[in-house]
Design a protein around this motif. Structure first.
Motif, PDB file in Angstrom:
ATOM      1  N   ARG A 359      74.379  26.768  71.523  1.00 62.76           N
ATOM      2  CA  ARG A 359      73.118  26.244  71.018  1.00 62.76           C
ATOM      3  C   ARG A 359      72.586  27.149  69.918  1.00 62.76           C
ATOM      4  N   PRO A 360      71.606  26.681  69.128  1.00 62.68           N
ATOM      5  CA  PRO A 360      71.127  27.475  67.993  1.00 62.68           C
ATOM      6  C   PRO A 360      70.434  28.768  68.422  1.00 62.68           C
ATOM      7  N   GLY A 361      70.888  29.863  67.849  1.00 65.18           N
ATOM      8  CA  GLY A 361      70.276  31.171  68.076  1.00 65.18           C
ATOM      9  C   GLY A 361      70.077  31.884  66.759  1.00 65.18           C
ATOM     10  N   PHE A 362      68.989  32.650  66.653  1.00 62.94           N
ATOM     11  CA  PHE A 362      68.639  33.280  65.384  1.00 62.94           C
ATOM     12  C   PHE A 362      68.131  34.698  65.614  1.00 62.94           C
ATOM     13  N   THR A 363      68.600  35.609  64.769  1.00 67.42           N
ATOM     14  CA  THR A 363      68.016  36.941  64.680  1.00 67.42           C
ATOM     15  C   THR A 363      67.236  36.978  63.380  1.00 67.42           C
ATOM     16  N   ILE A 364      65.904  37.115  63.477  1.00 66.41           N
ATOM     17  CA  ILE A 364      65.026  37.056  62.313  1.00 66.41           C
ATOM     18  C   ILE A 364      64.634  38.476  61.937  1.00 66.41           C
ATOM     19  N   GLU A 365      65.025  38.900  60.734  1.00 69.10           N
ATOM     20  CA  GLU A 365      64.720  40.253  60.262  1.00 69.10           C
ATOM     21  C   GLU A 365      63.460  40.214  59.390  1.00 69.10           C
ATOM     22  N   LEU A 366      62.341  40.648  59.949  1.00 61.94           N
ATOM     23  CA  LEU A 366      61.048  40.551  59.279  1.00 61.94           C
ATOM     24  C   LEU A 366      60.833  41.711  58.314  1.00 61.94           C
ATOM     25  N   GLY A 367      60.235  41.416  57.155  1.00 63.29           N
ATOM     26  CA  GLY A 367      59.799  42.456  56.232  1.00 63.29           C
ATOM     27  C   GLY A 367      60.922  43.182  55.529  1.00 63.29           C
ATOM     28  N   ARG A 368      60.524  44.159  54.739  1.00 63.55           N
ATOM     29  CA  ARG A 368      61.479  44.994  54.002  1.00 63.55           C
ATOM     30  C   ARG A 368      61.051  46.453  54.047  1.00 63.55           C
ATOM     31  N   GLY A 369      62.029  47.353  53.978  1.00 62.11           N
ATOM     32  CA  GLY A 369      61.710  48.770  53.933  1.00 62.11           C
ATOM     33  C   GLY A 369      62.483  49.558  54.965  1.00 62.11           C
ATOM     34  N   ILE A 370      61.863  50.621  55.458  1.00 62.10           N
ATOM     35  CA  ILE A 370      62.470  51.506  56.454  1.00 62.10           C
ATOM     36  C   ILE A 370      61.664  51.392  57.739  1.00 62.10           C
ATOM     37  N   ASN A 371      62.371  51.189  58.851  1.00 60.33           N
ATOM     38  CA  ASN A 371      61.680  51.085  60.140  1.00 60.33           C
ATOM     39  C   ASN A 371      61.145  52.445  60.589  1.00 60.33           C
ATOM     40  N   PRO A 372      59.989  52.470  61.231  1.00 62.50           N
ATOM     41  CA  PRO A 372      59.113  51.333  61.502  1.00 62.50           C
ATOM     42  C   PRO A 372      58.345  50.911  60.256  1.00 62.50           C
ATOM     43  N   LEU A 373      58.284  49.607  60.023  1.00 65.22           N
ATOM     44  CA  LEU A 373      57.564  49.101  58.863  1.00 65.22           C
ATOM     45  C   LEU A 373      56.080  49.396  59.004  1.00 65.22           C
ATOM     46  N   PRO A 374      55.413  49.701  57.898  1.00 60.52           N
ATOM     47  CA  PRO A 374      53.977  50.021  57.966  1.00 60.52           C
ATOM     48  C   PRO A 374      53.136  48.777  58.231  1.00 60.52           C
ATOM     49  N   LEU A 375      51.975  48.971  58.819  1.00 60.91           N
ATOM     50  CA  LEU A 375      51.072  47.859  59.097  1.00 60.91           C
ATOM     51  C   LEU A 375      50.547  47.206  57.817  1.00 60.91           C
ATOM     52  N   SER A 376      50.680  47.878  56.691  1.00 60.81           N
ATOM     53  CA  SER A 376      50.269  47.271  55.421  1.00 60.81           C
ATOM     54  C   SER A 376      51.095  46.021  55.112  1.00 60.81           C
ATOM     55  N   GLN A 377      52.267  45.875  55.733  1.00 59.54           N
ATOM     56  CA  GLN A 377      53.105  44.687  55.525  1.00 59.54           C
ATOM     57  C   GLN A 377      52.774  43.543  56.491  1.00 59.54           C
ATOM     58  N   PHE A 378      51.902  43.817  57.441  1.00 64.10           N
ATOM     59  CA  PHE A 378      51.704  42.869  58.536  1.00 64.10           C
ATOM     60  C   PHE A 378      51.300  41.473  58.057  1.00 64.10           C
ATOM     61  N   LYS A 379      50.290  41.382  57.211  1.00 62.36           N
ATOM     62  CA  LYS A 379      49.784  40.072  56.782  1.00 62.36           C
ATOM     63  C   LYS A 379      50.844  39.289  56.023  1.00 62.36           C
ATOM     64  N   ASP A 380      51.602  39.975  55.176  1.00 62.24           N
ATOM     65  CA  ASP A 380      52.654  39.296  54.414  1.00 62.24           C
ATOM     66  C   ASP A 380      53.749  38.781  55.346  1.00 62.24           C
ATOM     67  N   ILE A 381      54.147  39.606  56.299  1.00 63.21           N
ATOM     68  CA  ILE A 381      55.164  39.190  57.273  1.00 63.21           C
ATOM     69  C   ILE A 381      54.666  37.976  58.067  1.00 63.21           C
ATOM     70  N   LEU A 382      53.427  38.058  58.537  1.00 63.32           N
ATOM     71  CA  LEU A 382      52.865  36.980  59.349  1.00 63.32           C
ATOM     72  C   LEU A 382      52.868  35.661  58.586  1.00 63.32           C
ATOM     73  N   GLN A 383      52.480  35.712  57.327  1.00 66.15           N
ATOM     74  CA  GLN A 383      52.424  34.492  56.518  1.00 66.15           C
ATOM     75  C   GLN A 383      53.805  33.885  56.330  1.00 66.15           C
ATOM     76  N   LYS A 384      54.801  34.713  56.080  1.00 69.87           N
ATOM     77  CA  LYS A 384      56.142  34.197  55.812  1.00 69.87           C
ATOM     78  C   LYS A 384      56.818  33.664  57.067  1.00 69.87           C
ATOM     79  N   VAL A 385      56.585  34.306  58.200  1.00 68.49           N
ATOM     80  CA  VAL A 385      57.291  33.892  59.418  1.00 68.49           C
ATOM     81  C   VAL A 385      56.573  32.757  60.143  1.00 68.49           C
ATOM     82  N   GLU A 386      55.346  32.482  59.752  1.00 66.23           N
ATOM     83  CA  GLU A 386      54.601  31.385  60.381  1.00 66.23           C
ATOM     84  C   GLU A 386      55.350  30.061  60.280  1.00 66.23           C
ATOM     85  N   GLY A 387      55.958  29.816  59.120  1.00 64.39           N
ATOM     86  CA  GLY A 387      56.709  28.579  58.931  1.00 64.39           C
ATOM     87  C   GLY A 387      57.904  28.483  59.863  1.00 64.39           C
TER      88      GLY A 387
END
Length: 395
Positions: A359-387
């Motif tokens: 069945r369909p399975g997905f690993t979704i890699e959110l954001g860009r940069g070096i982990n842990p990603l900073p909270l400054s990326q949070f809103k952008d990540i949230l907007q893109k993954v909402e869809g």
């Protein structure tokens, strides 16, 4: 918000009075028979809180209602009033207030303790959700699952398999919070009527697979494991690069999908901050809990949130069904993330799911940069993954 049944009250009336879908009120009060409400029975109204208000000298209930845009009967039922004219200056009454803003915070990283508080808050505000502990971590912390909806389609999502990817928990919890607000407010998200999703889909979420690891990255080693963890980390007090659980096992290399290949080729041959697949597949309680959850519920599709790369992986060894490609194209379109069918990797949660259930399975890699990603990326990540979140429910 809690009210008490009066003579003649019905769930349908509560739905009209508070403008909340009837099904949500029924599900929020699953132990109450809606066809025979008894006087005085406590009823939960989802999506509301009660706010204290001190009566002023010139106040009337009608005046308060007009000022606050509240119906007279909503105030009366909340305060168990018989006579709306009997207001006493200085007396405290309670006003029903619809929740229209997120309960879940996005200002500080989520430790396991903070997550527990956030889940408790959501359960109180939206009692139609179900919360269950599916297992415990190495240190005995609960691994919690949230379920929302009643549909035949079953979708599972999870976050924080990896310790330093804790931002994924915050993203998933905020997506869920937006969904719950939309349900109780009868509003849409991106033009989608979410109450239809509630009827059609059962959504399962595990917001933090690896609570011990997340706490380690955020707060340092626990006293009970201090020496062991410091030894695994080669004496360093810096844990920002730690992905594993508290025993130094990478939970996303724990599943029986060519696990032996990863064991052979991964550099760490003993516990390490990342990449060590363990002494055997499913050796860790967190991985066992996730495997049992999937086997017991037979989900139609799964999404595992990770960071980083703004891409997602959707194939494994040709076991993925044709539906996976259709979903991948939609996810790509609504998020701007790049769809990648195959990568040279095995033993992951998504890999095992696709191999075992086709069945369909997905690993979704959110954001860009070096982990842990900073909270400054949070809103952008949230907007893109909402869809992606929405598409996984409606397609």
């Amino acid at each position: 918000m809690e009210v008490r049944v009066r003579e003649g009250d019905t769930f349908s009336y509560y739905g009209r009075l508070f403008m909340v879908p009837l099904e949500l009120i029924i599900d929020a009060n699953e132990n109450v028979n809606p066809s025979s409400l008894k006087l005085g029975t406590k009823i939960m109204i989802p999506g509301y809180v009660s706010i204290p208000y001190t009566i002023k000298e010139e106040d009337t209930l009608w005046k308060i209602g007009n000022a606050k845009n509240l119906s007279l009967d909503a105030m009366m039922i909340l305060n168990q009033m018989q006579n709306p004219n009997q207001l006493v200056p200085g007396e405290i009454i309670y006003l029903p207030e619809r929740i229209s803003q997120p309960n879940v915070s996005s200002k500080l990283p989520f430790s396991a303790k903070i997550l527990m508080k956030q889940i408790t808050t959501l359960k109180k505000s939206y009692p139609f959700i179900n919360v269950k502990t599916i297992g415990t971590s190495v240190l005995g912390q609960p691994i919690q699952e949230i379920r929302i909806g009643k549909g035949l389609k079953k979708v599972h999502m999870n976050a924080s398999f990896h310790a330093n990817e804790w931002i994924t928990t915050m993203v998933l919890m905020n997506l869920v919070n937006q969904y719950l607000i939309s349900l109780t407010n009868r509003s849409t998200i991106r033009g989608i009527n979410t109450i239809n999703l509630y009827y059609e889909t059962e959504l399962s979420l595990v917001p933090m697979v690896n609570p011990d690891g997340v706490d380690l990255v955020l707060n340092g080693p626990p006293t009970s494991r201090h020496d062991e963890v410091m030894n695994i980390n080669e004496g360093s007090n810096e844990f920002v690069h730690w992905k594993a659980n508290i025993r130094g096992v990478d939970l996303n290399n724990q599943f029986p999908a060519n696990w032996e290949i990863e064991q052979e080729r991964k550099a760490p041959k003993s516990p390490a901050p990342r990449d060590y697949p363990g002494k055997s597949s499913l050796s860790e309680p967190e991985a066992i809990a996730m495997a049992n959850l999937i086997k017991d519920n037979q989900y139609d599709r799964i999404l595992a949130f990770h960071t980083q790369g703004e891409e997602f992986y959707w194939g494994y060894e040709g076991f993925e069904p044709p539906e996976s490609e259709l979903l991948a194209k939609e996810f790509e379109q609504v998020s701007g993330y790049k769809a990648i069918r195959n990568v040279d990797s095995h033993a992951g949660f998504k890999d095992w799911y696709i191999q075992e259930f086709k069945r369909p399975g997905f690993t979704i890699e959110l954001g860009r940069g070096i982990n842990p990603l900073p909270l400054s990326q949070f809103k952008d990540i949230l907007q893109k993954v909402e869809g992606i979140f929405l598409a996984s429910l409606y397609l």
